[in-house]
Design a protein around this motif. Sequence first.
Motif, PDB file in Angstrom:
ATOM      1  N   LEU A  95       0.835  -1.212   0.000  1.00 51.05           N
ATOM      2  CA  LEU A  95       0.000   0.000   0.000  1.00 51.05           C
ATOM      3  C   LEU A  95       0.866   1.257   0.000  1.00 51.05           C
ATOM      4  N   ALA A  96       1.936   1.229   0.787  1.00 54.10           N
ATOM      5  CA  ALA A  96       2.841   2.385   0.827  1.00 54.10           C
ATOM      6  C   ALA A  96       3.534   2.580  -0.512  1.00 54.10           C
ATOM      7  N   ALA A  97       3.928   1.491  -1.159  1.00 55.95           N
ATOM      8  CA  ALA A  97       4.556   1.603  -2.480  1.00 55.95           C
ATOM      9  C   ALA A  97       3.575   2.192  -3.488  1.00 55.95           C
ATOM     10  N   THR A  98       2.322   1.798  -3.384  1.00 57.53           N
ATOM     11  CA  THR A  98       1.301   2.323  -4.294  1.00 57.53           C
ATOM     12  C   THR A  98       1.113   3.820  -4.101  1.00 57.53           C
ATOM     13  N   SER A  99       0.993   4.260  -2.857  1.00 58.21           N
ATOM     14  CA  SER A  99       0.817   5.701  -2.630  1.00 58.21           C
ATOM     15  C   SER A  99       2.098   6.472  -2.933  1.00 58.21           C
TER      16      SER A  99
END
Length: 172
Positions: A95-99
């Motif tokens: 999720l952090a990589a996506t954001s």
Amino acid sequence: PAIRMTLDEIDRTLTTLRARTSLGEQGLAPEADALVTKAEAAGYRPTTAEARLLRATIARRSADFTAATEDARQSILLAESARDDRAAALGWIELAATSTEQKLPALTLERTDHALAAIARIGTPKDLEASALFLGGIARTHRGDLDDAEKNLRASLDRRHAIYGDHHIEIA
């Protein structure tokens, strides 16, 4: 016995699809969709969490951030319901990589905080911690918090040095 064979087959497919994803192969979404369907049918939450996480990674790499976010979220929920903190941490990292790729630093920092909490619950493995710290460093760079970004990025690099040594591709 039949479910074990199904889970073994799913695991082999996960391994192969992960490798192909790591090598940058494109067009894997249909295979990831089929894998998630098969994992859901098997009804074993940890395996379904892994399949959704992989599909999230594939979606993110194709810039389908909506699908990536939803699959990563579902992966976390499945992992948490199965009490699999490592899988939950990996979901938060995804999720952090996506954001991060969406250039949403505040959201990335929130997600890396969740990742670091899950990572702490399993004894702070250096590989996961390095990934979360790296993403936090990138988010802080995007916000212009360069001193804190440097701290995160150096800490991430230190963890990777401790794991891989000086001559590994993760350090280059």
